[in-house]
Design a protein around this motif. Structure first.
Motif, PDB file in Angstrom:
ATOM      1  N   LYS A 214       3.994  30.639  91.164  1.00 46.30           N
ATOM      2  CA  LYS A 214       4.714  30.433  92.431  1.00 46.30           C
ATOM      3  C   LYS A 214       5.415  31.723  92.879  1.00 46.30           C
ATOM      4  CE  LYS A 214       8.932  28.513  90.321  1.00 46.30           C
ATOM      5  NZ  LYS A 214       9.849  27.344  90.306  1.00 46.30           N
ATOM      6  N   TYR A 215       5.920  32.515  91.922  1.00 45.94           N
ATOM      7  CA  TYR A 215       6.523  33.792  92.290  1.00 45.94           C
ATOM      8  C   TYR A 215       5.457  34.802  92.709  1.00 45.94           C
ATOM      9  CZ  TYR A 215      10.650  31.816  90.058  1.00 45.94           C
ATOM     10  OH  TYR A 215      11.700  31.002  89.719  1.00 45.94           O
ATOM     11  N   PHE A 216       4.274  34.682  92.119  1.00 47.14           N
ATOM     12  CA  PHE A 216       3.173  35.570  92.509  1.00 47.14           C
ATOM     13  C   PHE A 216       2.749  35.291  93.947  1.00 47.14           C
ATOM     14  CE2 PHE A 216      -1.411  36.331  92.908  1.00 47.14           C
ATOM     15  CZ  PHE A 216      -1.448  37.687  92.641  1.00 47.14           C
ATOM     16  N   ILE A 217       2.640  34.011  94.298  1.00 46.71           N
ATOM     17  CA  ILE A 217       2.271  33.661  95.675  1.00 46.71           C
ATOM     18  C   ILE A 217       3.330  34.160  96.650  1.00 46.71           C
ATOM     19  CG2 ILE A 217       1.895  31.717  97.246  1.00 46.71           C
ATOM     20  CD1 ILE A 217       0.682  30.207  94.892  1.00 46.71           C
ATOM     21  N   LYS A 218       4.596  34.051  96.263  1.00 46.52           N
ATOM     22  CA  LYS A 218       5.669  34.551  97.122  1.00 46.52           C
ATOM     23  C   LYS A 218       5.588  36.066  97.279  1.00 46.52           C
ATOM     24  CE  LYS A 218      10.717  34.491  97.565  1.00 46.52           C
ATOM     25  NZ  LYS A 218      12.007  34.025  96.952  1.00 46.52           N
ATOM     26  N   TRP A 219       5.256  36.746  96.187  1.00 48.08           N
ATOM     27  CA  TRP A 219       5.129  38.218  96.241  1.00 48.08           C
ATOM     28  C   TRP A 219       3.974  38.609  97.146  1.00 48.08           C
ATOM     29  CZ3 TRP A 219       1.061  41.293  94.232  1.00 48.08           C
ATOM     30  CH2 TRP A 219       1.305  42.669  94.251  1.00 48.08           C
ATOM     31  N   ILE A 220       2.854  37.910  97.046  1.00 50.61           N
ATOM     32  CA  ILE A 220       1.704  38.197  97.888  1.00 50.61           C
ATOM     33  C   ILE A 220       2.025  37.943  99.361  1.00 50.61           C
ATOM     34  CG2 ILE A 220      -0.574  37.299  98.530  1.00 50.61           C
ATOM     35  CD1 ILE A 220      -0.823  39.196  96.257  1.00 50.61           C
ATOM     36  N   SER A 221       2.768  36.891  99.620  1.00 45.41           N
ATOM     37  CA  SER A 221       3.092  36.542 101.003  1.00 45.41           C
ATOM     38  C   SER A 221       4.001  37.576 101.658  1.00 45.41           C
ATOM     39  CB  SER A 221       3.773  35.169 101.055  1.00 45.41           C
ATOM     40  OG  SER A 221       2.934  34.184 100.480  1.00 45.41           O
TER      41      SER A 221
END
Length: 223
Positions: A214-221
């Motif tokens: 979930k933190y990875f998706i936030k970082w990508i976004s």
């Protein structure tokens, strides 16, 4: 105060590295037994006064010292080949990351997310927590996911290496090498270029940060 960790492997961060550490212990146990046995034979031979001038051959002992090394090599080869095939297995990776070596920095491409690209330069000592190892842009990966790692070079031969993940790939100009990676825990894993690539070879570190999905998706976004 010094500890044994200073002369041992780093804590494993992937299943492959765990298997390599087990194989290392397995092989070292065999080597210690062989070395101890040879030392014992050499010491006893130095003090042995028995001499048999009529001894011409010994079929039994020659068969034994031929078969035993074959068995020992088999015990080492079988787990070694197993790990080799595990390292090369590529079963439906969920993410592909490409690293490109430059003189003297790394750049990364996340082609699965609309061609996200960024460069990763070593940070100066006054802004770095780890001398010669910290970078301004870390390579972020989701933990517990199968990741295909691609690497190439834009100029000379480099080597993309993270010991904790058991990855060491040559970055060759005009060619793409690949490997599989799966981080079993969150954390920051560091490495360095392991190929002498020029005057500033030691100034192109590799920093990978493994985080929750979930933190990875936030970082990508946010890129």
């Amino acid at each position: 105060m010094p500890t044994w960790n200073h002369i041992n492997f780093q804590d494993s961060g992937s299943p492959t590295m765990e298997q390599l550490m087990f194989f290392h212990d397995h092989t070292m146990m065999i080597l210690i037994m062989i070395t101890s046995f040879i030392m014992y034979i050499m010491i006893t031979s130095m003090f042995n006064k028995n001499i048999n001038k009529m001894l011409l051959e010994g079929q039994l002992i020659e068969s034994i010292w031929t078969l035993i090394p074959m068995i020992i090599l088999t015990m080492i080869t079988i787990p070694s080949l197993r790990i080799l095939y595990l390292m090369e297995e590529m079963d439906k990776p969920m993410l592909t990351i490409k690293s490109i070596g430059h003189q003297w920095y790394w750049s990364y491409e996340y082609s699965d997310f609309n061609d996200i690209e960024f460069d990763s330069f070593m940070m100066p000592d006054n802004n770095s927590n780890m001398r010669l190892l910290e970078v301004d842009n870390r390579m972020m990966v989701p933990m517990k996911m199968s990741i295909r790692m691609l690497t190439t070079s834009a100029d000379v031969i480099h080597s993309w290496t993270i010991p904790t993940m058991s990855i060491k790939m040559d970055s060759l100009p005009g060619r793409i090498n690949q490997s599989i990676m799966n981080s079993t825990r969150s954390g920051i894993f560091m490495g360095q270029c392991s190929e002498i690539c020029g005057a500033n070879h030691s100034f192109m570190p590799i920093v990978m940060e493994s985080i929750n999905i979930k933190y990875f998706i936030k970082w990508i976004s946010n890129l």
